[in-house]
Design a protein around this motif. Structure first.
Motif, mmCIF file in Angstrom:
data_model
loop_
_atom_site.group_PDB
_atom_site.id
_atom_site.type_symbol
_atom_site.label_atom_id
_atom_site.label_comp_id
_atom_site.label_asym_id
_atom_site.label_seq_id
_atom_site.Cartn_x
_atom_site.Cartn_y
_atom_site.Cartn_z
ATOM 1 N N LEU A 249 -20.538 17.870 1.787
ATOM 2 C CA LEU A 249 -22.001 18.432 2.393
ATOM 3 C C LEU A 249 -21.887 19.939 2.208
ATOM 4 O O LEU A 249 -20.754 20.664 2.725
ATOM 5 C CB LEU A 249 -22.075 18.052 3.716
ATOM 6 C CG LEU A 249 -23.289 18.870 4.491
ATOM 7 C CD1 LEU A 249 -24.399 18.384 4.186
ATOM 8 C CD2 LEU A 249 -22.888 18.061 5.942
ATOM 9 N N VAL A 250 -22.769 20.720 1.745
ATOM 10 C CA VAL A 250 -23.015 22.242 1.942
ATOM 11 C C VAL A 250 -23.963 22.597 2.671
ATOM 12 O O VAL A 250 -25.242 22.028 2.335
ATOM 13 C CB VAL A 250 -22.865 22.787 0.373
ATOM 14 C CG1 VAL A 250 -23.118 24.331 0.273
ATOM 15 C CG2 VAL A 250 -21.808 22.253 -0.447
ATOM 16 N N THR A 251 -23.652 23.216 3.583
ATOM 17 C CA THR A 251 -24.959 23.917 4.445
ATOM 18 C C THR A 251 -25.156 25.350 4.190
ATOM 19 O O THR A 251 -24.174 25.997 3.921
ATOM 20 C CB THR A 251 -24.757 23.545 5.839
ATOM 21 O OG1 THR A 251 -23.758 24.209 6.383
ATOM 22 C CG2 THR A 251 -24.494 22.130 6.154
ATOM 23 N N SER A 252 -26.273 25.804 4.716
ATOM 24 C CA SER A 252 -26.358 27.359 4.731
ATOM 25 C C SER A 252 -26.797 27.778 6.025
ATOM 26 O O SER A 252 -28.173 26.845 6.454
ATOM 27 C CB SER A 252 -27.312 27.841 3.646
ATOM 28 O OG SER A 252 -28.560 27.581 3.594
ATOM 29 N N GLY A 253 -26.932 28.843 6.427
ATOM 30 C CA GLY A 253 -27.420 29.403 7.602
ATOM 31 C C GLY A 253 -26.762 28.705 8.926
ATOM 32 O O GLY A 253 -25.585 27.684 8.858
ATOM 33 N N GLY A 254 -26.836 29.501 9.994
ATOM 34 C CA GLY A 254 -26.220 28.757 11.545
ATOM 35 C C GLY A 254 -24.809 28.912 11.490
ATOM 36 O O GLY A 254 -24.367 28.022 12.319
ATOM 37 N N VAL A 255 -24.269 29.901 11.051
ATOM 38 C CA VAL A 255 -22.797 29.807 11.150
ATOM 39 C C VAL A 255 -22.252 31.389 11.566
ATOM 40 O O VAL A 255 -21.143 31.456 11.825
ATOM 41 C CB VAL A 255 -21.965 29.451 9.999
ATOM 42 C CG1 VAL A 255 -22.195 28.239 9.645
ATOM 43 C CG2 VAL A 255 -22.059 30.527 8.718
ATOM 44 N N SER A 256 -23.098 32.505 11.916
ATOM 45 C CA SER A 256 -22.945 33.507 12.503
ATOM 46 C C SER A 256 -22.578 33.615 14.001
ATOM 47 O O SER A 256 -22.419 32.654 14.338
ATOM 48 C CB SER A 256 -23.626 34.798 12.040
ATOM 49 O OG SER A 256 -24.627 34.042 11.263
ATOM 50 N N ALA A 257 -22.635 34.892 14.742
ATOM 51 C CA ALA A 257 -22.070 34.945 16.105
ATOM 52 C C ALA A 257 -23.276 34.994 16.933
ATOM 53 O O ALA A 257 -23.302 35.189 18.067
ATOM 54 C CB ALA A 257 -21.305 36.412 16.134
#
Ligand code: AMP
Ligand code: MG
Length: 400
Positions: A249-257
């Protein structure tokens, strides 16, 4: 998020270890383009499979036409016509010629072909205007491939010539490392499907299109779930039915601070680690295993997502599909302008390589998708370099 950032190389190794090799399966030739052969390919036939004519002309005994000249033609009766595909082959009698087409089997008794240009082209009788020595214009059995020979080794990448060869030896399918199955999910409440109207504050969703294309470009299979809003429940609900059907599974977004980091919120404590990598762009990353499924979470800025795929996922997916070469071609080139790079981070700038000079395209910003689309390479500025002067040698990854 851990304190000390990981190096690009360490994180690449982590992602490499996360995605297991795909099994070798038989796939029809039309599905094999770009995939890797999982076993050696042995030919059950010789190529050519029989002695055949390399020319349109006449099959003869060379001795019968040895005296032929333009002004002293040798006349021979033509009792037999051999078009390509004829399977009942009549032996050639001395003192006769068989009209023969390119690719048709040379009849027993004939040892040479006279090309039609060296005759009058007669149908029932032919005037031969030039001699033809033994073996002339005959393509011999096994000249290209001998029966039982290995024609491709395990690990061969299947391009057009290799697939053509497989068909030529009679294969309808091949054992290949099957395409890696990638599930792609973008996140963000600001995202809108291309083609729909946009309100202020919204943007078109582009990462899933880019990532799916990047997966397909290397022969992988992409299932695009498109996108979910920044909502943990929606995130889990969307991936639920797919987990056992894909390899990663590859997601994008929603991983910053910031706040509303949906991927982080949904997967923290669930087997996925969120880390920082000492790279620009693409610092915030996450990876691990969720319910047994390898997961790689990419940052949302389009160029960050694209470069993260390029640096971490692309080599891992290629390796999983058995590719012998998983890295881009690297060349040294002269910087066309000065460049600044943050300290302690490896920077990848989009560039255009022309000859041995590489010029940056656009700035370092991770939102500059048009610059990325206009580039043909990445300029790699090492962690310990903060300033590159015009004319300095730099390392360049060729991506187009
Ligand atoms: P995020 O990593 O979610 O904080 O997103 C960082 C930036 O990338 C924001 O400006 C987002 O609007 C943008 N972005 C995130 N996901 C996508 C996407 N799928 N397509 C286009 N832009 C995106
Ligand atoms: Mg977001």
């Amino acid at each position: 998020m851990r304190g000390v950032p990981l190096t690009v190389d360490d994180y690449r190794a982590m992602i490499g270890a996360l995605i297991p090799p795909t099994p070798v399966t038989l796939l029809p030739l039309e599905d094999c383009l770009g995939l890797v052969l999982g076993d050696e390919l042995v030919s059950p036939v010789s190529l050519p499979p029989f002695d055949n004519s390399a020319m349109d002309g006449y099959a003869v005994r060379s001795v019968d036409v040895a005296e032929a000249e333009r002004h002293a033609a040798v006349a021979l009766p033509v009792p037999v016509d051999i078009p390509a595909g004829k399977t009942d082959i009549v032996p050639l009698l001395p003192g006769t010629a068989h009209r023969i087409m390119t690719g048709a089997p040379v009849p027993p008794g004939a040892d040479a072909i006279v090309k039609v240009e060296d005759t009058d082209g007669g149908e029932h009788q032919v005037a031969v205007l030039a001699p033809s020595s033994p073996g002339t214009h005959i393509r011999r059995t096994g000249e290209d491939v001998t029966e039982g020979a290995t024609v491709l080794r395990a690990g061969a990448v299947l391009g057009a010539p290799q697939l053509g060869l497989a068909a030529a030896i009679g294969r309808a399918d091949l054992p290949v490392h099957r395409p890696v199955r990638v599930l792609i999910l973008s996140t963000g409440s600001e995202l809108v499907e291309p083609g729909e109207p946009l309100l202020l504050g919204q943007i078109y969703e582009s990462n899933s299109v880019l990532l799916a294309a990047a997966v397909r470009e290397i022969g992988g299979e992409a299932t695009v779930l498109r996108f979910v809003p920044d909502d943990v429940k929606a995130f889990h609900k969307t991936i639920a039915g797919h987990i056992d059907k894909v390899d990663v599974l590859v997601t994008s977004g929603g991983v910053s601070a910031g706040a509303y980091e949906v991927v982080k919120d949904a997967l923290t404590g669930q087997g996925v680690d969120f880390v920082r990598v000492a790279v620009q762009p693409g610092g915030p990353q996450g990876s691990g295993s969720f319910q047994g499924l390898p997961v790689v979470t990419l940052p949302g800025n389009p160029v960050s997502a694209a470069l993260s795929f390029e640096l971490f996922l692309r080599p891992a997916l290629l390796a999983a599909m058995g590719h012998p070469v998983i890295h881009r071609r690297r060349v040294r080139a002269r910087a066309g302008t000065d460049l600044r790079s943050p300290s302690a981070k490896r920077q990848y700038r989009r560039g255009r390589l022309e000859g041995d000079v590489v010029t940056p395209v656009g700035g370092p910003g991770s939102h500059l998708l048009a610059s990325f689309a206009a580039s043909n390479c990445l300029i790699e500025v090492p962690e310990n370099v903060e300033m590159v002067a015009e004319g300095d040698l730099v390392s360049v990854l060729v991506i187009n």
